[in-house]
Design a protein around this motif. Structure first.
Motif, PDB file in Angstrom:
ATOM      1  N   ILE A   1     -14.984  27.406 -13.741  1.00 54.72           N
ATOM      2  CA  ILE A   1     -14.936  28.382 -14.838  1.00 54.72           C
ATOM      3  C   ILE A   1     -16.292  29.065 -14.915  1.00 54.72           C
ATOM      4  CG2 ILE A   1     -14.651  28.710 -17.324  1.00 54.72           C
ATOM      5  CD1 ILE A   1     -12.864  26.256 -17.342  1.00 54.72           C
ATOM      6  N   PRO A   2     -16.357  30.356 -14.668  1.00 52.20           N
ATOM      7  CA  PRO A   2     -17.653  31.039 -14.730  1.00 52.20           C
ATOM      8  C   PRO A   2     -18.199  30.981 -16.155  1.00 52.20           C
ATOM      9  CG  PRO A   2     -15.859  32.616 -14.537  1.00 52.20           C
ATOM     10  CD  PRO A   2     -15.251  31.262 -14.384  1.00 52.20           C
ATOM     11  N   ASP A   3     -19.512  31.064 -16.251  1.00 50.79           N
ATOM     12  CA  ASP A   3     -20.155  30.909 -17.557  1.00 50.79           C
ATOM     13  C   ASP A   3     -19.556  31.773 -18.649  1.00 50.79           C
ATOM     14  OD1 ASP A   3     -21.791  28.957 -16.832  1.00 50.79           O
ATOM     15  OD2 ASP A   3     -23.576  30.235 -16.502  1.00 50.79           O
ATOM     16  N   TYR A   4     -19.302  33.022 -18.276  1.00 48.99           N
ATOM     17  CA  TYR A   4     -18.845  33.932 -19.323  1.00 48.99           C
ATOM     18  C   TYR A   4     -17.439  33.611 -19.802  1.00 48.99           C
ATOM     19  CZ  TYR A   4     -16.376  36.386 -15.588  1.00 48.99           C
ATOM     20  OH  TYR A   4     -15.562  36.707 -14.549  1.00 48.99           O
ATOM     21  N   LEU A   5     -16.738  32.743 -19.083  1.00 53.34           N
ATOM     22  CA  LEU A   5     -15.397  32.346 -19.551  1.00 53.34           C
ATOM     23  C   LEU A   5     -15.400  30.947 -20.170  1.00 53.34           C
ATOM     24  CD1 LEU A   5     -13.035  33.703 -16.762  1.00 53.34           C
ATOM     25  CD2 LEU A   5     -13.309  34.549 -19.095  1.00 53.34           C
ATOM     26  N   ASP A   6     -16.585  30.353 -20.155  1.00 59.39           N
ATOM     27  CA  ASP A   6     -16.721  29.045 -20.763  1.00 59.39           C
ATOM     28  C   ASP A   6     -16.342  29.156 -22.245  1.00 59.39           C
ATOM     29  OD1 ASP A   6     -17.289  26.435 -20.464  1.00 59.39           O
ATOM     30  OD2 ASP A   6     -19.411  26.623 -20.953  1.00 59.39           O
TER      31      ASP A   6
ATOM     32  N   LEU B   1     -19.830  40.001 -21.674  1.00 56.26           N
ATOM     33  CA  LEU B   1     -19.428  40.270 -23.059  1.00 56.26           C
ATOM     34  C   LEU B   1     -18.328  39.340 -23.566  1.00 56.26           C
ATOM     35  CD1 LEU B   1     -19.333  44.133 -23.514  1.00 56.26           C
ATOM     36  CD2 LEU B   1     -20.810  42.489 -24.645  1.00 56.26           C
ATOM     37  N   LEU B   2     -17.522  38.852 -22.601  1.00 56.01           N
ATOM     38  CA  LEU B   2     -16.354  38.045 -22.986  1.00 56.01           C
ATOM     39  C   LEU B   2     -16.688  36.916 -23.961  1.00 56.01           C
ATOM     40  CD1 LEU B   2     -14.132  37.557 -19.840  1.00 56.01           C
ATOM     41  CD2 LEU B   2     -13.406  38.237 -22.119  1.00 56.01           C
ATOM     42  N   LYS B   3     -17.746  36.225 -23.638  1.00 54.13           N
ATOM     43  CA  LYS B   3     -18.098  35.079 -24.441  1.00 54.13           C
ATOM     44  C   LYS B   3     -18.457  35.504 -25.861  1.00 54.13           C
ATOM     45  CE  LYS B   3     -20.559  30.848 -23.442  1.00 54.13           C
ATOM     46  NZ  LYS B   3     -21.352  30.223 -22.366  1.00 54.13           N
TER      47      LYS B   3
END
Ligand code: ADP
Ligand code: ZN
Ligand code: ZN
Length: 806
Positions: free
Chosen positions: A22-27, A150-152
């Motif tokens: 899981i890439p950081d921004y989707l953590d 930005l997701l996070k």
């Protein structure tokens, strides 16, 4: 973090999850039950996340690309149900997951982000707030496309409620949207604007004055359409919105297909029989104990009222209920009984709804906006979180078994889910399946019996007419003299008749009288059906059609004759015999259009017709007070199919159809026409003798080694080359014989009754077994070993507990 992902690869079941990083921004964003896009080989695939974990045994993990859903589409429970379904029906796990989602979820859809609290957002994340200066609603993909980081942050704002997500389903599944209008500024500011506007801006003043007048009412938020209908200018409203004085919002509105005709009903005082049946169901709900009840009640005995009152209790317990009904009895009459009692706490799911409407209903369930789901087979997957009761009406119906992968039976899924939720399942029927009744006899299920119709209305009297006798005496019509006489009598009395015929089309087949040639489909081993409207022959398996020939394709004779009887032909004959009778014909051909089913029934209910003539689809659920005669034109049409359930189906059908008569004040009569009037399926149905039928049928099943004494597994193979199909079938049979215990019986390979469909040759093997732990593993190996992908290759399908054997 690592996610376990089941990947959507249809042909070859990849029945294990793959690990992805899981890439950081989707953590923190990714949760089990969400769909994601992942790299797979050289492609990108859709996948379902089933689990999150810290560690993987693999080193080089690829990362998840992006997410498809902002929230899980499957609950943890449904993920587990999916895994169970994949194992017990031998399908790919993703296929099981897909089966639980509404069709619209498979379509593309667009996620929109909307600002809820702009001031607070500015304070918490100025950079994000800046992006939303261009518009209050922006596309999720567009925002995150170039800036996945930005997701996070978006996710954090979502959790705080400063942003919200809206889904717009593209294409026909579009959620219905309306635009609302509200004041965006203070009352003073509005007044100031009015005074500053030039006299020419009369239309704008009008709008502003309206909002000034309503300033006391904080909830005043009319729709744009409503304002325009009241004479205000759309242009003026938009202009004011451009100046940021008014706020326009696009909101999704749930469509309610039944919005217009619901009448509130109250619980009825139950009869003694109903009380006795309801009590143990109530007890099971109150104690939270899983049990399966079989409610065996004659038609009109008030089973539905029992369901309604049980559901009432579910709602008091703050839980949810699922009600399954067969697609064809999901008539407005049925739906209105649930809507009438529980109003907008009910979601309805059936094939008559558009994709968008189905999606709306599903969403209401997922978001907890409704507590009752009424629907056909797939409603058993309703994503409720606290199920308190599952009801399956007409539990014997074969439509509860899905004929495509996953080949599940809704009854099995219902019982599986009910065990998880510690709640009861109620199976209801006037003619329970032999399997269920046998289980009730063995006390696996609890039997509840309703022997009498509500208010003691008698069951209709049934007469059987021997069609051979009619023939012998020179009557070649589809109507026996008795039935015709009674039809005339009803016309005179202005009462209504339901005529039932289990066929469609004008004639079932075309045959040459000189040489006996039957015109068959060139792609399938099945005779073509004549459709009079366009003088066409059609194949009901592959859709092939051709003009009906005037001369025989084999011998050139012009003695082509149309055999069999279809609804069109009966209608023509009725028009001839009883020209004054008004007839409504209901079959697949007249009900193809959305809503036509309801329309025809409404017409009949309004007494705009004397006779309702139809196929299967009129056998159930109909309840019209003026119907005093039911005619079954050919009771044996099902009896001679090569299917061990033929007798059971015949008995059920005759009983169901007979149940349409005399449900109200006027007494009912039934005439059954048959070529085999002495067959127990026909005569027991005429006597309303379920137990008699059950005894006799169980004896035959026992002798033949069929369910419920044995379980069946059907392995079907198809190949464009017959020899290859035959060869694989031989090998499969020998593998089965080698691996299964002696007590299990392996049959085949055989060529089934229809030997070819869509240019593919068919073979079947069958296993009969009682307890066979080795079965599933062997079948899984067979699937992995033999199933090939590609068009000209071997296709294997396995059906456990098949309903259709042909
Ligand atoms: P089933 O589902 O067993 O075929 P229904 O529930 O449709 O039976 O009941 C048949 C009819 O009797 C319906 O019109 C229903 O409204 C009515 N009914 C059911 N229970 C009662 C009751 N306790 N008192 C009065 N009428 C009832
Ligand atoms: Zn011929
Ligand atoms: Zn065909």
């Amino acid at each position: 973090m690592i996610a376990e992902v089941y990947i959507d690869i249809p042909a070859n079941p990849v029945n294990k999850p793959f690990d992805y990083r899981i890439p950081d921004y989707l953590d923190e964003v990714i949760q089990p039950g969400m769909r994601v896009t992942v790299p797979f080989g050289r492609t990108r695939r859709l996948g379902f996340v089933t689990e999150l974990k810290e560690q993987s045994e693999f080193k080089q993990l690829r990362a998840i690309d992006s997410i498809e859903d902002h929230a899980p589409v499957l609950t943890q429970e449904l993920l587990d149900v999916g895994l169970w379904l994949a194992e017990t029906t031998l399908c790919a796990t993703v296929t099981a997951f897909q089966a639980m989602l509404p069709a619209a979820m498979k379509a593309e859809y667009k996620k929109m982000l909307q600002v809820e609290e702009s001031e607070q957002l500015k304070a918490e994340d100025p950079e994000l707030a800046k992006i939303f200066e261009t518009g209050k609603q922006l596309s999720w993909t567009e925002i995150t496309k170039n800036n996945p980081e930005l997701l996070k942050r978006i996710n954090r704002m979502l959790k705080k409620g400063l942003l919200s997500i809206h889904q717009l389903v593209r294409n026909q599944a579009n959620a219905k949207k309306v635009i609302t209008v509200s004041a965006a500024v203070s009352l003073e500011r509005l007044k100031e604007e009015v005074s500053q506007l030039s006299d020419r801006a009369k239309r704008q003043k009008e709008v502003l004055n309206l909002f000034i007048g309503k300033s006391e009412d904080a909830s005043y938020k009319p729709t744009m359409n409503a304002l325009v209908q009241n004479g205000l200018s759309r242009e003026a409203i938009t202009r004011l919105a451009d100046k940021s004085l008014l706020r326009l919002e696009q909101i999704e509105q749930f469509r309610d297909p039944y919005a217009n005709y619901v009448q509130q009903t109250q619980p009825l005082d139950l009869t003694d029989e109903q009380h006795k049946a309801l009590a143990p169901i109530m007890q099971s709900m109150n104690t939270g104990e899983h049990r399966v009840f079989l409610c065996h009640g004659v038609t009109g005995s008030g089973k539905t009222e029992i369901y309604l009152q049980a559901i009432q209790r579910v709602l008091e317990l703050e839980k949810q209920a699922i009600v399954l009904v067969p697609e064809i009895s999901l008539t407005p009459q049925m739906v209105l009984r649930f809507k009438g009692r529980f109003g907008d706490r009910v979601a309805v799911m059936h094939s008559g709804l558009s994709r968008g409407e189905k999606y709306d209903e599903w969403r209401k369930i997922r978001e907890g906006k409704v507590q009752v789901a009424v629907g056909a087979r797939s409603a058993v997957f309703a994503p409720f979180k606290k199920i308190g009761l599952i009801i399956i009406d007409e539990e014997h119906e074969s439509s509860y078994k899905q004929e495509d992968t996953p080949r599940y039976h809704a009854r099995d899924v219902a019982i599986h889910r009910a065990k998880i939720h510690h709640c009861p399942v109620v199976l209801g029927s006037a003619t329970p399946s032999l399997e269920s009744f046998a289980r009730a006899r063995k006390k696996v299920y609890t039997l509840l019996t309703l022997k009498e119709r509500v208010n003691r209305r008698p069951l209709p009297s049934v007469q059987i007419v021997d069609l051979r006798e009619e023939m012998r005496e020179g009557n070649h019509s589809v109507f026996s003299r008795l039935l015709l006489e009674k039809l005339k009598d009803r016309l005179q009395k202005k009462e209504q008749t339901v005529l039932f015929l289990n066929r469609r089309g004008y004639s079932t087949f075309v045959m040459c009288r000189s040489c006996g040639t039957v015109v068959k489909c060139p792609h399938c081993d099945i005779s073509l059906t004549y459709h009079r409207a366009h003088h066409l022959l059609k194949c009901h398996y592959c859709g092939y059609e051709q003009k009906a020939p005037d001369t025989c394709p084999t011998c050139g004779s012009d003695a082509m004759r149309f055999f069999g009887t279809g609804t069109q032909k009966v209608e023509a004959e009725l028009n001839c015999l009883l020209p004054e009778a008004r007839v409504i014909r209901m079959d697949v051909d007249t009900t193809r259009q959305k809503g036509s089913h309801e329309k025809l029934l409404c017409q009949f209910g309004d007494e705009k017709a004397d006779i309702l003539l139809g196929t299967q689809m009129i056998a159930k659920g109909l309840d019209f007070p003026k119907v005093t005669l039911v005619g079954v034109l050919a009771a044996d049409s099902l009896l001679h199919l090569p299917d061990f359930r033929a007798s059971e189906k015949t008995f059920q059908l005759i009983t169901q159809v007979s149940g349409r008569a005399g449900r109200h004040r006027l007494p009912g009569e039934v005439v059954i026409q048959s070529y085999t009037p002495d067959h127990y399926a026909v005569s027991d149905a005429a006597r309303h003798d379920y137990e008699g039928f059950y005894q006799q049928e169980m004896e035959l099943r026992h002798r033949g080694g069929y369910p419920p004494f044995f379980y069946l597994a059907l392995i079907s193979l198809t190949h464009s080359e017959p020899a290859k199909a035959a060869d694989a079938a031989e090998r499969i049979v020998s593998i089965l014989k080698k691996n299964l215990s002696e007590a299990s019986l392996v049959y085949g390979p055989v060529v089934p009754a229809i030997s070819k469909i869509k240019d593919r040759y068919r073979y079947q093997c069958m296993v009969k077994y009682k307890r066979e732990p080795a079965l599933i593993p062997v079948l899984q190996k067979i699937m992995q070993h033999f199933q090939e992908s590609g068009k000209d290759s071997l296709q294997v399908s396995i059906d456990l507990n098949p309903v259709v054997l042909m």
